[in-house]
Design a protein around this motif. Structure first.
Motif, mmCIF file in Angstrom:
data_model
loop_
_atom_site.group_PDB
_atom_site.id
_atom_site.type_symbol
_atom_site.label_atom_id
_atom_site.label_comp_id
_atom_site.label_asym_id
_atom_site.label_seq_id
_atom_site.Cartn_x
_atom_site.Cartn_y
_atom_site.Cartn_z
ATOM 1 N N PHE A 114 -8.605 8.107 6.354
ATOM 2 C CA PHE A 114 -10.045 8.360 6.377
ATOM 3 C C PHE A 114 -10.750 7.407 7.341
ATOM 4 O O PHE A 114 -11.616 7.815 8.110
ATOM 5 C CB PHE A 114 -10.622 8.211 4.967
ATOM 6 N N PHE A 115 -10.381 6.132 7.305
ATOM 7 C CA PHE A 115 -11.052 5.140 8.131
ATOM 8 C C PHE A 115 -10.558 5.126 9.573
ATOM 9 O O PHE A 115 -11.328 4.881 10.489
ATOM 10 C CB PHE A 115 -10.907 3.739 7.526
ATOM 11 N N TYR A 116 -9.271 5.351 9.783
ATOM 12 C CA TYR A 116 -8.707 5.234 11.126
ATOM 13 C C TYR A 116 -8.424 6.571 11.789
ATOM 14 O O TYR A 116 -8.051 6.619 12.946
ATOM 15 C CB TYR A 116 -7.432 4.380 11.100
ATOM 16 N N ASN A 117 -8.563 7.652 11.054
ATOM 17 C CA ASN A 117 -8.414 9.003 11.590
ATOM 18 C C ASN A 117 -7.118 9.184 12.390
ATOM 19 O O ASN A 117 -7.103 9.790 13.448
ATOM 20 C CB ASN A 117 -9.626 9.385 12.446
ATOM 21 N N GLY A 118 -6.065 8.623 11.886
ATOM 22 C CA GLY A 118 -4.770 8.751 12.528
ATOM 23 C C GLY A 118 -3.686 8.509 11.507
ATOM 24 O O GLY A 118 -3.947 8.086 10.386
ATOM 25 N N TYR A 119 -2.466 8.785 11.919
ATOM 26 C CA TYR A 119 -1.359 8.696 10.975
ATOM 27 C C TYR A 119 -0.633 7.363 11.018
ATOM 28 O O TYR A 119 -0.060 6.945 10.014
ATOM 29 C CB TYR A 119 -0.358 9.829 11.230
ATOM 30 N N LYS A 120 -0.638 6.696 12.144
ATOM 31 C CA LYS A 120 0.168 5.479 12.287
ATOM 32 C C LYS A 120 -0.266 4.398 11.291
ATOM 33 O O LYS A 120 0.554 3.878 10.533
ATOM 34 C CB LYS A 120 0.095 4.942 13.712
ATOM 35 N N ALA A 121 -1.532 4.056 11.282
ATOM 36 C CA ALA A 121 -2.022 3.020 10.370
ATOM 37 C C ALA A 121 -1.865 3.450 8.915
ATOM 38 O O ALA A 121 -1.525 2.646 8.044
ATOM 39 C CB ALA A 121 -3.484 2.688 10.659
ATOM 40 N N ALA A 122 -2.083 4.727 8.639
ATOM 41 C CA ALA A 122 -1.949 5.237 7.264
ATOM 42 C C ALA A 122 -0.508 5.137 6.779
ATOM 43 O O ALA A 122 -0.261 4.746 5.633
ATOM 44 C CB ALA A 122 -2.442 6.676 7.197
ATOM 45 N N LEU A 123 0.442 5.475 7.639
ATOM 46 C CA LEU A 123 1.855 5.390 7.256
ATOM 47 C C LEU A 123 2.305 3.941 7.083
ATOM 48 O O LEU A 123 3.037 3.622 6.137
ATOM 49 C CB LEU A 123 2.730 6.107 8.280
ATOM 50 N N ILE A 124 1.862 3.078 7.976
ATOM 51 C CA ILE A 124 2.223 1.658 7.861
ATOM 52 C C ILE A 124 1.649 1.079 6.565
ATOM 53 O O ILE A 124 2.340 0.364 5.833
ATOM 54 C CB ILE A 124 1.742 0.862 9.095
ATOM 55 N N SER A 125 0.405 1.405 6.263
ATOM 56 C CA SER A 125 -0.224 0.911 5.031
ATOM 57 C C SER A 125 0.488 1.423 3.791
ATOM 58 O O SER A 125 0.728 0.679 2.844
ATOM 59 C CB SER A 125 -1.692 1.331 4.983
ATOM 60 N N SER A 126 0.838 2.705 3.804
ATOM 61 C CA SER A 126 1.559 3.272 2.664
ATOM 62 C C SER A 126 2.912 2.603 2.481
ATOM 63 O O SER A 126 3.327 2.323 1.358
ATOM 64 C CB SER A 126 1.760 4.779 2.861
ATOM 65 N N PHE A 127 3.582 2.344 3.581
ATOM 66 C CA PHE A 127 4.886 1.680 3.495
ATOM 67 C C PHE A 127 4.741 0.261 2.946
ATOM 68 O O PHE A 127 5.511 -0.156 2.067
ATOM 69 C CB PHE A 127 5.570 1.652 4.862
ATOM 70 N N ILE A 128 3.749 -0.468 3.439
ATOM 71 C CA ILE A 128 3.544 -1.842 2.963
ATOM 72 C C ILE A 128 3.231 -1.856 1.473
ATOM 73 O O ILE A 128 3.773 -2.668 0.723
ATOM 74 C CB ILE A 128 2.448 -2.551 3.786
ATOM 75 N N VAL A 129 2.367 -0.941 1.032
ATOM 76 C CA VAL A 129 2.058 -0.870 -0.403
ATOM 77 C C VAL A 129 3.312 -0.536 -1.201
ATOM 78 O O VAL A 129 3.546 -1.084 -2.276
ATOM 79 C CB VAL A 129 0.935 0.170 -0.670
ATOM 80 N N SER A 130 4.148 0.348 -0.672
ATOM 81 C CA SER A 130 5.341 0.772 -1.413
ATOM 82 C C SER A 130 6.355 -0.346 -1.598
ATOM 83 O O SER A 130 7.118 -0.331 -2.559
ATOM 84 C CB SER A 130 6.005 1.966 -0.735
ATOM 85 N N ILE A 131 6.385 -1.310 -0.679
ATOM 86 C CA ILE A 131 7.361 -2.408 -0.800
ATOM 87 C C ILE A 131 6.720 -3.724 -1.208
ATOM 88 O O ILE A 131 7.418 -4.730 -1.344
ATOM 89 C CB ILE A 131 8.156 -2.612 0.509
ATOM 90 N N PHE A 132 5.398 -3.729 -1.392
ATOM 91 C CA PHE A 132 4.715 -4.957 -1.770
ATOM 92 C C PHE A 132 5.254 -5.419 -3.124
ATOM 93 O O PHE A 132 5.225 -4.673 -4.096
ATOM 94 C CB PHE A 132 3.202 -4.727 -1.835
ATOM 95 N N PRO A 133 5.776 -6.634 -3.201
ATOM 96 C CA PRO A 133 6.482 -7.069 -4.413
ATOM 97 C C PRO A 133 5.683 -6.973 -5.710
ATOM 98 O O PRO A 133 6.219 -6.561 -6.731
ATOM 99 C CB PRO A 133 6.847 -8.525 -4.108
ATOM 100 N N VAL A 134 4.425 -7.351 -5.686
ATOM 101 C CA VAL A 134 3.635 -7.327 -6.919
ATOM 102 C C VAL A 134 3.449 -5.895 -7.410
ATOM 103 O O VAL A 134 3.617 -5.602 -8.595
ATOM 104 C CB VAL A 134 2.267 -8.025 -6.702
ATOM 105 N N VAL A 135 3.125 -4.995 -6.499
ATOM 106 C CA VAL A 135 2.922 -3.597 -6.872
ATOM 107 C C VAL A 135 4.232 -2.986 -7.365
ATOM 108 O O VAL A 135 4.278 -2.332 -8.416
ATOM 109 C CB VAL A 135 2.353 -2.784 -5.685
ATOM 110 N N ALA A 136 5.312 -3.217 -6.631
ATOM 111 C CA ALA A 136 6.610 -2.644 -7.005
ATOM 112 C C ALA A 136 7.102 -3.208 -8.340
ATOM 113 O O ALA A 136 7.653 -2.470 -9.164
ATOM 114 C CB ALA A 136 7.628 -2.908 -5.906
ATOM 115 N N LYS A 137 6.896 -4.479 -8.583
ATOM 116 C CA LYS A 137 7.341 -5.093 -9.839
ATOM 117 C C LYS A 137 6.550 -4.570 -11.032
ATOM 118 O O LYS A 137 7.113 -4.234 -12.071
ATOM 119 C CB LYS A 137 7.213 -6.621 -9.743
ATOM 120 N N PHE A 138 5.237 -4.484 -10.890
ATOM 121 C CA PHE A 138 4.412 -3.982 -11.990
ATOM 122 C C PHE A 138 4.648 -2.503 -12.257
ATOM 123 O O PHE A 138 4.410 -2.023 -13.361
ATOM 124 C CB PHE A 138 2.933 -4.222 -11.720
#
Length: 167
Positions: A114-138
């Motif tokens: 929505f903010f960047y109107n492109g796929y690259k930043a959205a995919l990178i952000s989704s990947f980072i959230v998916s492997i972020f230790p706190v999120v993955a652990k909880f």
């Protein structure tokens, strides 16, 4: 007159490629969550939510404003739903958190897109959230953090899209 697609061939391929990469990110996160789930712990709020979910499906639930856990219905009602459908197991105790974890990844994708109107930043952000230790652990334990994060992210995303489209 025929309706022609507003997307060029390159944009269609980018959209398909982004969907495939997002699906791979979600699949990786789901594989991790479903193979590493721990279920409830004996500490913290987990036993309270599981007790309330069990009492709800037995019909003995009473909302008591003095008991803060009993008013957190978006935490224990989905657990009660999964208990009713699949039975009471460690997996069903954690399923709401796992699905919220996957929802966080998807909502993050659309929020960044929505903010960047492109796929690259959205995919990178989704990947980072998916492997972020706190999120993955909880996500593999019973708790309120992944559902709260998912519902909050989804609410912000829907608000932004509603403002953009004036609906």
């Amino acid at each position: 007159a025929k309706n022609k697609s507003v997307y060029t061939k390159k944009e269609k391929y980018e959209k398909i490629a982004a969907a495939i990469v997002l699906l791979a990110i979600i699949s990786n996160a789901a594989y991790y969550a479903f193979t590493h789930f721990e279920g409830p712990s004996a500490y913290g709020d987990d036993p309270n939510y599981l007790y309330l979910a069990s009492s709800f499906i037995k019909g003995s639930y009473v909302m008591n404003p003095g008991y803060i856990f009993s008013v957190r219905i978006m935490q224990f009602l989905p657990i009660a739903f999964f208990y009713k459908i699949f039975g009471i197991t460690n997996l069903t105790s954690t399923l709401w958190d796992i699905l919220s974890y996957i929802g966080i990844i998807i909502a993050t994708f659309f929020l960044v897109k929505f903010f960047y109107n492109g796929y690259k930043a959205a995919l990178i952000s989704s990947f980072i959230v998916s492997i972020f230790p706190v999120v993955a652990k909880f996500a593999v334990n019973t708790g309120e953090d992944p559902p709260l994060t998912f519902i909050s992210t989804l609410a912000v995303l829907l608000l932004l899209y509603a403002e953009k489209t004036n609906k």
